[in-house]
Motif scaffolding. Structure first.
Motif, PDB file in Angstrom:
ATOM      1  N   LEU A  97       0.822  -1.210   0.000  1.00 19.33           N
ATOM      2  CA  LEU A  97       0.000   0.000   0.000  1.00 19.33           C
ATOM      3  C   LEU A  97       0.857   1.261   0.000  1.00 19.33           C
ATOM      4  CD1 LEU A  97      -2.969  -0.969   2.344  1.00 19.33           C
ATOM      5  CD2 LEU A  97      -3.085  -0.377  -0.078  1.00 19.33           C
ATOM      6  N   TRP A  98       1.983   1.263   0.738  1.00 16.17           N
ATOM      7  CA  TRP A  98       2.880   2.426   0.700  1.00 16.17           C
ATOM      8  C   TRP A  98       3.379   2.650  -0.717  1.00 16.17           C
ATOM      9  CZ3 TRP A  98       2.838   6.274   3.690  1.00 16.17           C
ATOM     10  CH2 TRP A  98       2.707   6.155   5.076  1.00 16.17           C
ATOM     11  N   LYS A  99       3.783   1.571  -1.376  1.00 12.16           N
ATOM     12  CA  LYS A  99       4.277   1.681  -2.749  1.00 12.16           C
ATOM     13  C   LYS A  99       3.167   2.178  -3.683  1.00 12.16           C
ATOM     14  CE  LYS A  99       7.659  -1.990  -2.166  1.00 12.16           C
ATOM     15  NZ  LYS A  99       7.966  -3.392  -2.494  1.00 12.16           N
ATOM     16  N   ALA A 100       1.982   1.614  -3.546  1.00  9.39           N
ATOM     17  CA  ALA A 100       0.858   2.013  -4.403  1.00  9.39           C
ATOM     18  C   ALA A 100       0.522   3.486  -4.199  1.00  9.39           C
ATOM     19  CB  ALA A 100      -0.365   1.137  -4.117  1.00  9.39           C
ATOM     20  N   ILE A 101       0.493   3.931  -2.953  1.00  8.32           N
ATOM     21  CA  ILE A 101       0.204   5.336  -2.667  1.00  8.32           C
ATOM     22  C   ILE A 101       1.271   6.221  -3.313  1.00  8.32           C
ATOM     23  CG2 ILE A 101       0.159   7.075  -0.824  1.00  8.32           C
ATOM     24  CD1 ILE A 101      -1.317   4.902   0.887  1.00  8.32           C
ATOM     25  N   GLY A 102       2.531   5.805  -3.226  1.00 11.23           N
ATOM     26  CA  GLY A 102       3.605   6.560  -3.862  1.00 11.23           C
ATOM     27  C   GLY A 102       3.420   6.670  -5.365  1.00 11.23           C
ATOM     28  N   VAL A 103       3.038   5.563  -5.997  1.00  8.82           N
ATOM     29  CA  VAL A 103       2.803   5.574  -7.439  1.00  8.82           C
ATOM     30  C   VAL A 103       1.647   6.499  -7.781  1.00  8.82           C
ATOM     31  CG1 VAL A 103       2.010   4.191  -9.411  1.00  8.82           C
ATOM     32  CG2 VAL A 103       3.799   3.301  -7.906  1.00  8.82           C
ATOM     33  N   PHE A 104       0.530   6.375  -7.077  1.00 10.22           N
ATOM     34  CA  PHE A 104      -0.632   7.210  -7.377  1.00 10.22           C
ATOM     35  C   PHE A 104      -0.339   8.689  -7.146  1.00 10.22           C
ATOM     36  CE2 PHE A 104      -3.045   3.212  -7.067  1.00 10.22           C
ATOM     37  CZ  PHE A 104      -3.680   3.290  -8.296  1.00 10.22           C
ATOM     38  N   MET A 105       0.438   9.003  -6.106  1.00 13.38           N
ATOM     39  CA  MET A 105       0.798  10.406  -5.882  1.00 13.38           C
ATOM     40  C   MET A 105       1.638  10.943  -7.028  1.00 13.38           C
ATOM     41  SD  MET A 105       1.682  11.398  -2.001  1.00 13.38           S
ATOM     42  CE  MET A 105       2.304  12.931  -2.648  1.00 13.38           C
ATOM     43  N   ARG A 106       2.620  10.170  -7.436  1.00 12.32           N
ATOM     44  CA  ARG A 106       3.513  10.617  -8.505  1.00 12.32           C
ATOM     45  C   ARG A 106       2.761  10.777  -9.825  1.00 12.32           C
ATOM     46  NH1 ARG A 106       8.823  10.429  -7.605  1.00 12.32           N
ATOM     47  NH2 ARG A 106       9.594   9.383  -5.758  1.00 12.32           N
TER      48      ARG A 106
ATOM     49  N   LEU B 236      -7.754   8.377  -1.613  1.00 10.35           N
ATOM     50  CA  LEU B 236      -6.957   7.439  -2.408  1.00 10.35           C
ATOM     51  C   LEU B 236      -7.800   6.848  -3.534  1.00 10.35           C
ATOM     52  CD1 LEU B 236      -4.489   5.694  -3.071  1.00 10.35           C
ATOM     53  CD2 LEU B 236      -5.235   4.123  -1.256  1.00 10.35           C
ATOM     54  N   LEU B 237      -9.012   6.437  -3.214  1.00  8.87           N
ATOM     55  CA  LEU B 237      -9.887   5.853  -4.233  1.00  8.87           C
ATOM     56  C   LEU B 237     -10.212   6.858  -5.341  1.00  8.87           C
ATOM     57  CD1 LEU B 237     -12.272   3.823  -1.916  1.00  8.87           C
ATOM     58  CD2 LEU B 237     -10.455   2.922  -3.388  1.00  8.87           C
ATOM     59  N   LEU B 238     -10.400   8.120  -4.973  1.00  7.52           N
ATOM     60  CA  LEU B 238     -10.677   9.145  -5.985  1.00  7.52           C
ATOM     61  C   LEU B 238      -9.480   9.363  -6.907  1.00  7.52           C
ATOM     62  CD1 LEU B 238     -12.683  11.690  -3.810  1.00  7.52           C
ATOM     63  CD2 LEU B 238     -13.562  10.236  -5.658  1.00  7.52           C
ATOM     64  N   ILE B 239      -8.276   9.273  -6.351  1.00 11.61           N
ATOM     65  CA  ILE B 239      -7.079   9.423  -7.186  1.00 11.61           C
ATOM     66  C   ILE B 239      -6.901   8.199  -8.076  1.00 11.61           C
ATOM     67  CG2 ILE B 239      -4.556   9.528  -7.096  1.00 11.61           C
ATOM     68  CD1 ILE B 239      -4.856  11.739  -5.080  1.00 11.61           C
ATOM     69  N   ILE B 240      -7.218   7.023  -7.561  1.00  8.64           N
ATOM     70  CA  ILE B 240      -7.182   5.814  -8.391  1.00  8.64           C
ATOM     71  C   ILE B 240      -8.136   5.993  -9.574  1.00  8.64           C
ATOM     72  CG2 ILE B 240      -7.815   3.363  -8.470  1.00  8.64           C
ATOM     73  CD1 ILE B 240      -6.798   3.197  -5.538  1.00  8.64           C
ATOM     74  N   GLU B 241      -9.333   6.493  -9.294  1.00  4.36           N
ATOM     75  CA  GLU B 241     -10.309   6.731 -10.359  1.00  4.36           C
ATOM     76  C   GLU B 241      -9.779   7.739 -11.375  1.00  4.36           C
ATOM     77  OE1 GLU B 241     -14.960   8.063 -10.786  1.00  4.36           O
ATOM     78  OE2 GLU B 241     -13.735   9.075  -9.286  1.00  4.36           O
ATOM     79  N   LYS B 242      -9.204   8.830 -10.893  1.00  6.65           N
ATOM     80  CA  LYS B 242      -8.674   9.868 -11.772  1.00  6.65           C
ATOM     81  C   LYS B 242      -7.610   9.288 -12.713  1.00  6.65           C
ATOM     82  CE  LYS B 242      -6.031  14.144 -11.724  1.00  6.65           C
ATOM     83  NZ  LYS B 242      -5.398  15.151 -10.882  1.00  6.65           N
ATOM     84  N   CYS B 243      -6.716   8.496 -12.173  1.00 10.41           N
ATOM     85  CA  CYS B 243      -5.658   7.895 -12.997  1.00 10.41           C
ATOM     86  C   CYS B 243      -6.253   6.962 -14.048  1.00 10.41           C
ATOM     87  CB  CYS B 243      -4.661   7.149 -12.120  1.00 10.41           C
ATOM     88  SG  CYS B 243      -3.653   8.239 -11.086  1.00 10.41           S
ATOM     89  N   GLY B 244      -7.276   6.213 -13.668  1.00 11.35           N
ATOM     90  CA  GLY B 244      -7.916   5.297 -14.609  1.00 11.35           C
ATOM     91  C   GLY B 244      -8.693   6.016 -15.695  1.00 11.35           C
ATOM     92  N   ILE B 245      -9.478   6.991 -15.305  1.00 15.10           N
ATOM     93  CA  ILE B 245     -10.290   7.738 -16.274  1.00 15.10           C
ATOM     94  C   ILE B 245      -9.407   8.455 -17.289  1.00 15.10           C
ATOM     95  CG2 ILE B 245     -11.769   9.789 -16.519  1.00 15.10           C
ATOM     96  CD1 ILE B 245     -13.226   8.852 -13.996  1.00 15.10           C
ATOM     97  N   ASN B 246      -8.293   9.013 -16.812  1.00 17.11           N
ATOM     98  CA  ASN B 246      -7.401   9.760 -17.693  1.00 17.11           C
ATOM     99  C   ASN B 246      -6.388   8.861 -18.410  1.00 17.11           C
ATOM    100  OD1 ASN B 246      -8.463  12.410 -17.248  1.00 17.11           O
ATOM    101  ND2 ASN B 246      -7.616  12.273 -15.197  1.00 17.11           N
TER     102      ASN B 246
END
Length: 102
Positions: free
Chosen positions: A23-32, A57-67
């Motif tokens: 999860l730390w790694k995933a959060i780092g990826v999504f932030m970057r 976090l879920l909203l950022i996951i969605e943003k990355c997927g949609i874009n």
């Protein structure tokens, strides 16, 4: 994942510490990738505390997927041990938009 997002980051995890590490790694990826700060903490996510942070976090996951943002470069950086300040926006760096279906 069907989208290929975070390909190579996830390994099969069977214990709490490995899940927290992932999860730390995933959060780092999504932030970057998103360029947005995240205050979610893996131990709190797993304990179901601070749902508002988990929702961020879920909203950022969605943003990355949609874009259709690519995580390829950021996964490499996170796996190499490069740290990111979880409170500061990173800027949209090294972004690569993928065509639909890739």
């Amino acid at each position: 994942m069907a989208t290929g997002f975070m390909k190579g980051l996830y390994r099969t995890v069977k214990d709490k510490d490995a899940n927290i590490s992932f999860l730390w790694k995933a959060i780092g990826v999504f932030m970057r990738v998103s360029g947005e700060p995240l205050l979610a903490k893996p131990a709190r996510i797993m304990a179901e505390h601070q749902p508002e942070r988990t929702n961020e976090l879920l909203l950022i996951i969605e943003k990355c997927g949609i874009n259709k943002l690519s995580s390829k470069n950021e996964v490499k950086r996170v796996l190499a041990g490069e740290k990111v300040d979880m409170r500061e926006p990173t800027g949209l760096q090294d972004l690569e938009v993928l065509p639909v279906g890739q």
